[in-house]
Design an enzyme around this catalytic site. Structure first.
Site, PDB file in Angstrom:
ATOM      1  N   THR A 112       0.879  -1.171   0.000  1.00  0.00           N
ATOM      2  CA  THR A 112       0.000   0.000   0.000  1.00  0.00           C
ATOM      3  C   THR A 112       0.903   1.204   0.000  1.00  0.00           C
ATOM      4  O   THR A 112       1.928   1.191   0.682  1.00  0.00           O
ATOM      5  CB  THR A 112      -0.831   0.028   1.304  1.00  0.00           C
ATOM      6  OG1 THR A 112      -1.742  -1.053   1.280  1.00  0.00           O
ATOM      7  CG2 THR A 112      -1.597   1.329   1.458  1.00  0.00           C
TER       8      THR A 112
ATOM      9  N   ARG B 225     -14.549  -7.395   0.444  1.00  0.00           N
ATOM     10  CA  ARG B 225     -13.507  -7.228   1.465  1.00  0.00           C
ATOM     11  C   ARG B 225     -12.905  -5.813   1.381  1.00  0.00           C
ATOM     12  O   ARG B 225     -12.540  -5.329   0.329  1.00  0.00           O
ATOM     13  CB  ARG B 225     -12.399  -8.256   1.236  1.00  0.00           C
ATOM     14  CG  ARG B 225     -11.254  -8.194   2.256  1.00  0.00           C
ATOM     15  CD  ARG B 225     -10.060  -7.432   1.759  1.00  0.00           C
ATOM     16  NE  ARG B 225      -8.898  -7.593   2.629  1.00  0.00           N
ATOM     17  CZ  ARG B 225      -7.795  -6.865   2.561  1.00  0.00           C
ATOM     18  NH1 ARG B 225      -7.702  -5.918   1.674  1.00  0.00           N
ATOM     19  NH2 ARG B 225      -6.783  -7.078   3.385  1.00  0.00           N
ATOM     20  N   VAL B 226     -12.850  -5.164   2.535  1.00  0.00           N
ATOM     21  CA  VAL B 226     -12.139  -3.892   2.628  1.00  0.00           C
ATOM     22  C   VAL B 226     -11.027  -4.103   3.659  1.00  0.00           C
ATOM     23  O   VAL B 226     -11.270  -4.672   4.721  1.00  0.00           O
ATOM     24  CB  VAL B 226     -13.086  -2.753   3.075  1.00  0.00           C
ATOM     25  CG1 VAL B 226     -12.304  -1.480   3.378  1.00  0.00           C
ATOM     26  CG2 VAL B 226     -14.130  -2.475   1.993  1.00  0.00           C
TER      27      VAL B 226
ATOM     28  N   ASP C 101      -7.316  -2.677   5.776  1.00  0.00           N
ATOM     29  CA  ASP C 101      -6.993  -1.675   6.794  1.00  0.00           C
ATOM     30  C   ASP C 101      -6.787  -0.285   6.224  1.00  0.00           C
ATOM     31  O   ASP C 101      -6.963   0.710   6.924  1.00  0.00           O
ATOM     32  CB  ASP C 101      -5.682  -2.078   7.484  1.00  0.00           C
ATOM     33  CG  ASP C 101      -4.525  -2.138   6.483  1.00  0.00           C
ATOM     34  OD1 ASP C 101      -4.703  -2.755   5.410  1.00  0.00           O
ATOM     35  OD2 ASP C 101      -3.467  -1.549   6.756  1.00  0.00           O
TER      36      ASP C 101
ATOM     37  N   THR D 221       1.336  -0.579   6.246  1.00  0.00           N
ATOM     38  CA  THR D 221       1.132  -1.429   5.073  1.00  0.00           C
ATOM     39  C   THR D 221       1.298  -2.883   5.520  1.00  0.00           C
ATOM     40  O   THR D 221       1.938  -3.148   6.534  1.00  0.00           O
ATOM     41  CB  THR D 221       2.146  -1.089   3.958  1.00  0.00           C
ATOM     42  OG1 THR D 221       1.973  -1.998   2.865  1.00  0.00           O
ATOM     43  CG2 THR D 221       3.591  -1.175   4.432  1.00  0.00           C
ATOM     44  N   GLY D 222       0.707  -3.801   4.785  1.00  0.00           N
ATOM     45  CA  GLY D 222       0.859  -5.209   5.147  1.00  0.00           C
ATOM     46  C   GLY D 222      -0.473  -5.928   5.172  1.00  0.00           C
ATOM     47  O   GLY D 222      -1.430  -5.511   4.509  1.00  0.00           O
TER      48      GLY D 222
ATOM     49  N   GLY E 169      -3.686  -6.461   5.853  1.00  0.00           N
ATOM     50  CA  GLY E 169      -4.720  -5.557   6.360  1.00  0.00           C
ATOM     51  C   GLY E 169      -5.763  -6.216   7.222  1.00  0.00           C
ATOM     52  O   GLY E 169      -6.327  -5.580   8.127  1.00  0.00           O
TER      53      GLY E 169
HETATM   54  N1  ASP Z   1      -2.815  -3.335   3.687  1.00  0.00           N
HETATM   55  C1  ASP Z   1      -3.316  -3.640   2.389  1.00  0.00           C
HETATM   56  C2  ASP Z   1      -4.548  -4.472   2.493  1.00  0.00           C
HETATM   57  O1  ASP Z   1      -4.532  -5.456   3.222  1.00  0.00           O
HETATM   58  C3  ASP Z   1      -2.319  -4.319   1.532  1.00  0.00           C
HETATM   59  C4  ASP Z   1      -0.895  -3.964   1.791  1.00  0.00           C
HETATM   60  O2  ASP Z   1      -0.539  -2.966   2.326  1.00  0.00           O
HETATM   61  O3  ASP Z   1      -0.044  -4.746   1.433  1.00  0.00           O
HETATM   62  O4  ASP Z   1      -5.498  -4.177   1.840  1.00  0.00           O
END
Ligand code: ASP
Length: 366
Positions: free
Chosen positions: A222, A250-251, A253, A273-274, A276
């Site tokens: 993200t 799905r939404v 974070d 990020t990561g 979510g």
């Molecule tokens: N955080 C984002 C999500 O899960 C994806 C990401 O940052 O890698 O939608």
């Protein structure tokens, strides 16, 4: 001892105590004023997740021209949406189970605590700019799905198909691969070997929800941006197309205030990020900002925000960038080898990509 001697002693004592008190207060005030005068301000500054240098460069151009932190965040995120950073921001990435790409974006104004966000935005490319309209033209905070799309159209945005050859190719391969990986658990047929449609299974022992192989270092990113402008105003925001092969609806974070990003003028800001689905259970950006309020450094706050999650989900993958109101910054990550992030400030004449080494294990609670 007569009464007058006693009174004299008490008076003397009071004078001494007052003098000592006055001296202590003067010394402490001196220290405070000295430390404030020596707190170097590194503003304006912009930091964004990952090595998305184009984005940092655009945000910096705005801040350097005396633009606002909000403008810097929106334009930084929009730059990534247009250039489809890593295929994980903007159109044509992370198709859901129906092959459709949808977008999430967030904007937090740390000066006013006004927030605008969109989740699962369909058929509109400029998610960050739509989030800005939610912030500026409504009393709402978060609009989702078809409703967000209709709102965007009303605000003048063009409706368009977000799929590309590459996103459709990705989706076709996923279908051919028995819909692996996916986000289902406790359903029948077995989601680990078969496509849906699924029904909840009737077994009494349910598999627990865990972080795991679906979202990992290879299939997500993200853009999260934190910025402080010349006036000291702070803003933060995010933009992403979410998780590949997510269940429609799905939404993650990223558009959730306090999870994807957070900002407060008198403290600082953070963006994450990561994974979510895990991150949003802990509001790491809010936590990092609150930790700075309690006196943690940006780096300390970042590490603690990640560790709080890893204590519960040791297989989780995530990262966070944090800045305090003076422009000091730090980052932390978990479950990756290292995490790159981009910085531009009066201290760096050009965008610099920094790297932080990630933690990969935590002592576990039982
Ligand atoms: N955080 C984002 C999500 O899960 C994806 C990401 O940052 O890698 O939608």
């Amino acid at each position: 001892m007569d009464a007058s001697t006693c009174l004299k002693i008490v008076t003397k004592l009071l004078v001494y105590v007052s003098l000592v008190f006055l001296i202590i207060v003067t010394i402490l005030t001196g220290f405070y004023i000295y430390s404030r005068a020596n707190t170097k301000l590194i503003i304006p500054i912009v930091i964004n997740t990952w090595a998305f240098q184009n984005s940092a460069s655009k945000s910096w151009e705005i801040l350097n021209a005396n633009g606002t932190a909000i403008e810097a965040v929106v334009e930084g995120c929009s730059t990534c949406e247009i250039s489809q950073c890593d295929g994980t921001v903007g159109f044509g990435g992370s198709p859901d189970e129906n092959g459709e790409s949808t977008l999430d974006a967030l904007l937090v104004d740390g000066a006013t605590m006004n927030v605008g966000a969109v989740g699962g935005l369909k058929r509109i490319k400029q998610a960050s700019k739509v989030a800005q309209h939610v912030m500026e033209n409504t009393k709402h905070t978060l609009l989702v799905g078809e409703g967000a799309t209709q709102f965007a159209i009303e605000m003048g945005f063009k409706e368009t198909n977000l799929s590309t050859n590459s996103s459709l190719h990705l989706w076709n391969n996923w279908k051919k691969n028995s819909c692996q990986p996916n986000f289902w658990i406790n359903v029948t047929p077995n989601p680990e070997i078969k496509c849906g449609p699924y029904k909840p299974h009737t077994l009494r022992t349910l598999k627990s929800k865990s972080s795991g192989s679906v979202i990992n270092r290879f299939n997500h990113d993200t853009i999260g941006v934190v910025a402080i402008d010349n006036r000291g105003n702070i803003a933060a925001g995010t933009s992403t197309n979410g998780a590949k092969f997510k269940i429609p609806g799905r939404v993650g974070d990223s558009p959730i205030p306090g999870s994807g990003a957070y900002a407060m003028n008198n403290i600082g800001a953070a963006a994450a990020t990561g994974d979510g689905d895990i991150l949003m259970r802990f509001l790491p950006s809010f936590q990092a900002v609150q930790l700075m309020k309690q006196g943690y450094s940006p780096e300390g706050a970042a590490i603690l925000a990640m560790n709080t999650i890893a204590d519960y989900y040791p297989e989780f993958t995530g990262a966070i960038v944090v800045v305090d109101k003076f422009g000091n910054y730090g980052a932390a990550c978990y479950g990756l080898e290292s995490f790159p992030y981009s910085v531009a400030s009066s201290e760096h004449s050009h965008v610099t990509v920094m790297h932080v080494k990630c933690q990969n294990s935590r002592p576990q609670y039982q």
